[in-house]
Design an enzyme around this catalytic site. Structure first.
Site, mmCIF file in Angstrom:
data_model
loop_
_atom_site.group_PDB
_atom_site.id
_atom_site.type_symbol
_atom_site.label_atom_id
_atom_site.label_comp_id
_atom_site.label_asym_id
_atom_site.label_seq_id
_atom_site.Cartn_x
_atom_site.Cartn_y
_atom_site.Cartn_z
ATOM 1 N N GLU A 161 8.811 3.482 1.315
ATOM 2 C CA GLU A 161 8.533 2.738 0.082
ATOM 3 C C GLU A 161 7.015 2.603 -0.039
ATOM 4 O O GLU A 161 6.404 1.776 0.643
ATOM 5 C CB GLU A 161 9.212 1.368 0.121
ATOM 6 C CG GLU A 161 10.733 1.439 0.072
ATOM 7 C CD GLU A 161 11.254 2.015 -1.239
ATOM 8 O OE1 GLU A 161 10.532 1.958 -2.253
ATOM 9 O OE2 GLU A 161 12.381 2.530 -1.249
ATOM 10 N N CYS A 181 2.924 -3.064 -5.115
ATOM 11 C CA CYS A 181 3.111 -1.619 -5.224
ATOM 12 C C CYS A 181 3.493 -1.178 -6.632
ATOM 13 O O CYS A 181 3.253 -0.034 -7.008
ATOM 14 C CB CYS A 181 4.150 -1.147 -4.218
ATOM 15 S SG CYS A 181 5.745 -1.991 -4.381
#
Length: 491
Positions: free
Chosen positions: A222, A257
């Site tokens: 991720e 993110c």
């Protein structure tokens, strides 16, 4: 104090081997596979978060100056929702899925059985230290794995609290936390795992993947990337601006993110959009945002220096149209907008991960897709603000990203029926909701047959008749099989 330092210093390769050995013994004993154990551990996480919310908020404040609302909602409440969903749905998730069979294996039945990988490693990130640590752990528990969690040392207060809470509330024979930095992570990565789940940046992801490759260990990565926001002109300007601000500065001051990384809009519309940002940013964070308690600080001096370098580049420093104030002592940078930034600048060639928002200008909004695709990498998220149906369709068809959102930012994270994950350099694999369960489950194919209807055509001696019939069974339909049985040709 000395003994504590000494204790931490001894986590080396041998200590890592011991941890993995203990977990493998627990897994082999079948402890983690029982439905009751999985339920007990998910309930333990819920209880842990409910009973320790003030301490968690305090740790996040110490590490990141994170506002209470962000800590309470984006870390604690979201994690509790993840647990509640797993508790509600897990009984269905673990059931075998029926699968169709074909004439080739008739009569037969088939199913797909979800089984745990075994002993898994979860390496977490510092920006959402509780959510990004425990959200994948929920999936690993629901799937029936034994787990090592390695929280980020860059958020030390959160890491320390996590280790204490997990040891207190959870089954330490099956779930362990290992604190530390590069040495400890390296020792863990040398071990053989059944799956590794890493959240962080691409540089470390390459190290994780190389270590996993030695043991053919599957990975979920991720990561992040430069998540674009394309802004059309026929929109509700105030709502759009507020939603971009919420996704950028309202998510850990850009240290997320899926945070909007840059805006692409037309030269004609940019002045209106910038003015709207100025108004709304002042309304949200005041005339002196460095003093606002609603903005997280930059995590450490290294990241502060990195962001300062992006701002101080010659071709960028003159492009600041709002913000730019810095407080090195308190690691604060105000929300900053940069207009008409060159695409070959430093700020446009790495993920910003901070409170800076550059604008790229185009002649017409359709050119925005070329700008996004010209970066050569696929972002974790991409956002479009428009009321134009054709533009929405083109956005979905031409922009490749982990996830897309039209007329908002970051909210797809909260939709558990959508997979959350990257593509290309923004990551591989996905989680959230059942996707988390699937990420930590091997899908085992099972075919059941009886002893009746044994097909003689499978066995030697081989003949042309058997060949025709087998071809019909494998490739054809019922009519082809009848033809083969009677020796009729298609002609």
């Amino acid at each position: 104090m000395g003994s504590e330092v000494e204790k931490k210093a001894v986590f080396d390769m041998e200590a890592a081997k011991v941890v993995v050995k203990e977990l493998r013994e627990s897994f082999a004993a079948g402890k983690t596979k029982s439905y009751e154990w999985r339920v007990s551990q998910l309930k333990a996480i819920l209880k842990m978060m409910e009973e320790n919310e003030p301490q968690i908020i305090a740790a996040l404040r110490e590490d990141l100056s994170k506002p209470e609302l962000e800590s309470s909602i984006y870390e604690i409440a979201m994690l509790k929702n993840t647990c509640k969903l797993a508790l509600k749905e897990m009984k269905h998730w673990i059931l075998p899925e029926k699968a169709k069979t074909s004439l080739t294996t008739f009569p037969s039945s088939a199913e797909i059985v979800s089984e745990p990988f075994g002993v898994v490693l979860v390496i977490s990130a510092w920006n959402y230290p509780f959510l990004l640590s425990l959200d994948p752990v929920v999936g690993a528990i629901a799937a029936g794995n034994a787990i090592v969690l390695k929280p980020s040392e860059i958020a030390p207060a959160s890491s320390s609290l996590l280790a204490k809470l997990v040891e207190t509330y959870m089954d330490s024979s099956c779930i362990k936390v290992v604190e530390g930095g590069v040495t400890e992570t390296s020792a863990l990565l040398e071990q053989k795992w059944d799956k590794i789940f890493y959240t962080g940046n691409g540089r470390i992801a390459r190290i994780v993947m190389a270590a996993a490759a030695k043991h053919l260990t599957p990975v979920v990565l991720e990561l992040g990337g430069k998540s674009p926001v394309i802004v059309d002109s026929d929109i509700n300007l105030q709502v759009a601006t507020r939603r971009i601000i919420a996704g950028k500065w309202g998510c850990n001051n850009g240290q997320a993110c899926i945070s909007p990384d840059y805006v692409v809009t037309t030269k004609d519309y940019a002045p209106k959009l910038v003015d709207s940002f100025k108004r709304e940013l002042e309304r949200f964070y005041g005339k002196n945002p460095l003093e606002s308690k609603d903005l997280s600080r930059i995590v450490n001096s290294n990241h502060f220096a990195r962001l300062s370098k992006l701002l101080d580049e010659d071709k960028v420093s003159g492009k600041i149209v709002h913000g730019g104030e810095r407080d090195k002592t308190n690691l604060k940078i105000s929300p900053t907008i940069l207009l008409d930034v060159p695409q070959d600048s430093l700020i446009m060639n790495e993920e910003i991960f901070g409170p800076l928002l550059p604008f790229i200008l185009v002649d017409k909004v359709e050119d925005s897709f070329d700008v996004v695709n010209s970066t050569g990498t696929k972002p974790l998220a991409a956002y479009l603000f428009t009321n134009d149906k054709k533009l929405k369709e083109k956005f979905v068809a031409t922009v490749s990203a982990g996830g897309l959102v039209v007329n908002d930012t970051t909210v797809h994270l909260a939709v558990h029926t959508l997979p959350f994950g990257g593509v290309g350099e923004s990551g591989m694999g996905a989680y959230h909701g059942k996707f988390s369960f699937d990420a930590f489950s091997h899908k085992k194919a099972v075919l059941y047959r009886g002893f009746a209807a044994d097909a003689f055509v499978r066995y030697p001696p081989y003949t042309n008749g058997k060949l025709r019939l087998l071809r019909a069974l494998v490739n054809g339909g019922l009519l082809d099989i009848i033809r083969a049985l009677f020796g009729w040709s298609k002609a």
